[in-house]
Design an enzyme around this catalytic site. Structure first.
Site, PDB file in Angstrom:
ATOM      1  N   ASP A 156       0.818  -1.221   0.000  1.00 59.59           N
ATOM      2  CA  ASP A 156       0.000   0.000   0.000  1.00 59.59           C
ATOM      3  C   ASP A 156       0.852   1.272   0.000  1.00 59.59           C
ATOM      4  OD1 ASP A 156      -2.684   0.981  -0.054  1.00 59.59           O
ATOM      5  OD2 ASP A 156      -2.433   1.670   1.999  1.00 59.59           O
ATOM      6  N   ALA A 157       2.091   1.188  -0.449  1.00 61.27           N
ATOM      7  CA  ALA A 157       2.973   2.359  -0.478  1.00 61.27           C
ATOM      8  C   ALA A 157       2.697   3.171  -1.750  1.00 61.27           C
ATOM      9  CB  ALA A 157       4.429   1.922  -0.415  1.00 61.27           C
TER      10      ALA A 157
END
Length: 416
Positions: free
Chosen positions: A297-298
């Protein structure tokens, strides 16, 4: 015609104007355009006369507001549409990320350093956290005007003399309190583990503390966009995330939804950072570390610039979480790396492609991968031992997952 005042460090810099069709535009004041050493609000909003159209205005200002379900609940509670950015900014804009504040037209501007707060007892804090899912950011409570981007429940607070305080009106907060949502058990300790591990290997991350408030595990995160001055006053530091800098609406924070790629981020650092020679390696380290911990989820809102002392530099990392801990979450990386379709892929060829696409020497990138994997391997035992005080089983699970991934990435890089 609706108008809102836009402040930076407590100085009036411009106005948001909503015209009859409901379009929101931004315009700098003449005084700010003429001021010496004045900075732009954003790379996507350069200092220039005239109004910026909605398409150019919205990405930055929507980027300081809550997202997704949090946004919808706040709008419903306050009695307006969740598509009404002006109303949300009017309600929440007193304490935003960075040095920006948004006030109603004619509202008195508090001087920088002014502080109004309410001490939170343990029982009142526990009650507030219980309310937070139904009343995010306590929107609508008298005197509370707080805004944080993202979809997760969180609360800006002031940590002072060992106690937590709720900032009121235009008072800046010092920390962010992130209670653990029930549908992601272990998230608070997971983030503490990853943030602590990053700091242990020398990466720039804000300080974090794990604590329980009643039965709710929480993470307390120090705000890196605040600085305590010698006179005791708190100063805001301006920041913008990569999504804002690129002029992307926060709904486009993922690459698969039209958002930034790794190539976009590297090009942005090269063109906008005033310390690109230092910031490029720091961004690459962030990519490597997020792969080691398994953080799919970066996205581009998780990387930012800080504006301070005339410089624009890569901000400390935040929201470091091992998302692979929850099998139900997508393993597709928020930003594609090489040909990898999953954060679980370990092919040296993907990293070599990253180097080739961005004019990076593979030998240097390989060296950074080797260094970071080695540092994680050396430090992860100590972080596990510290985390085990809070939850021994989860600490061991995180340790084993991260250690195994560091070994796999190291082997892949050496083989490539």
């Amino acid at each position: 015609m609706n108008r809102l005042q836009v402040l930076l460090h407590g100085d009036l810099v411009g106005a948001l104007i909503e015209d009859e069709p409901g379009q929101m535009e931004f315009e700098y004041t003449d005084a700010w355009l003429q001021a010496r050493n004045a900075i732009p609000l954003s790379r996507s909003l350069p200092r220039q006369p005239g109004r910026f159209p909605t398409k150019q205005t919205l990405p930055f200002f929507a980027g300081v507001l809550p997202e997704e379900q949090t946004r919808r609940i706040i709008a419903r509670n306050l009695g307006f549409s969740d598509a009404n950015d002006m109303a949300l900014l009017r309600a929440l804009g007193g304490d935003c990320a960075g040095a920006v504040s948004v006030l109603s037209a004619g509202q008195e501007i508090a001087h920088e350093g002014a502080s109004t707060r309410r001490l939170l007892s343990d029982s009142s804090l526990e009650s507030l956290l219980a309310e937070l899912p139904q009343r995010p950011l306590l929107a609508g409570e008298k005197g509370v005007r707080l805004s944080l981007a993202g979809a997760r429940d969180k609360l800006p607070v002031i940590l002072s003399d060992g106690g937590l305080h709720l900032p009121l009106e235009q008072t800046p907060s010092t920390h962010i309190l992130k209670p653990e949502p029930g549908h992601y058990p272990g998230l608070a300790l997971n983030e503490w583990f990853c943030m602590t591990l990053a700091r242990s290997i020398g990466m720039q991350v804000p300080g974090v503390a794990y604590r329980r408030i009643g039965k709710i595990p929480c993470l307390v995160v120090e705000r890196y966009d605040r600085r305590l001055l010698p006179d005791g006053h708190l100063q805001r530091i301006h920041q913008e995330d990569f999504c804002q800098a690129l002029g992307h609406h926060p709904a486009r924070k993922y690459q698969q939804e039209g958002g930034a790629t790794i190539q976009d981020c590297l090009a942005l650092i090269r063109s906008w950072s005033t310390a690109a020679v230092k910031d490029l390696p720091r961004f690459l380290d962030a990519l490597i570390f997020n792969w080691i911990i398994g953080n799919a989820d970066a996205h581009s809102k998780n990387y930012s610039f800080l504006y301070e002392d005339g410089k624009r530099v890569f901000a400390p990392l935040y929201d470091l979480v091992s998302t692979i801990h929850w099998p139900g979450l997508s393993s597709q990386p928020a930003m594609k790396l090489g040909n990898a379709r999953s954060i679980r892929a370990f092919e040296g060829a993907d990293w070599k492609k990253l180097a080739r696409q961005n004019s990076l020497a593979w030998s240097l990138l390989k060296s950074r991968i080797t260094q970071r994997c080695g540092e994680v391997t050396a430090r992860v035992d100590g972080v596990r031992d510290s985390a085990a005080v809070f939850h021994e089983k989860l600490a061991m699970e995180l340790h084993d997952a991260v250690l195994g991934r560091a070994e796999k990435l190291l082997a892949a890089a050496e083989k490539a």
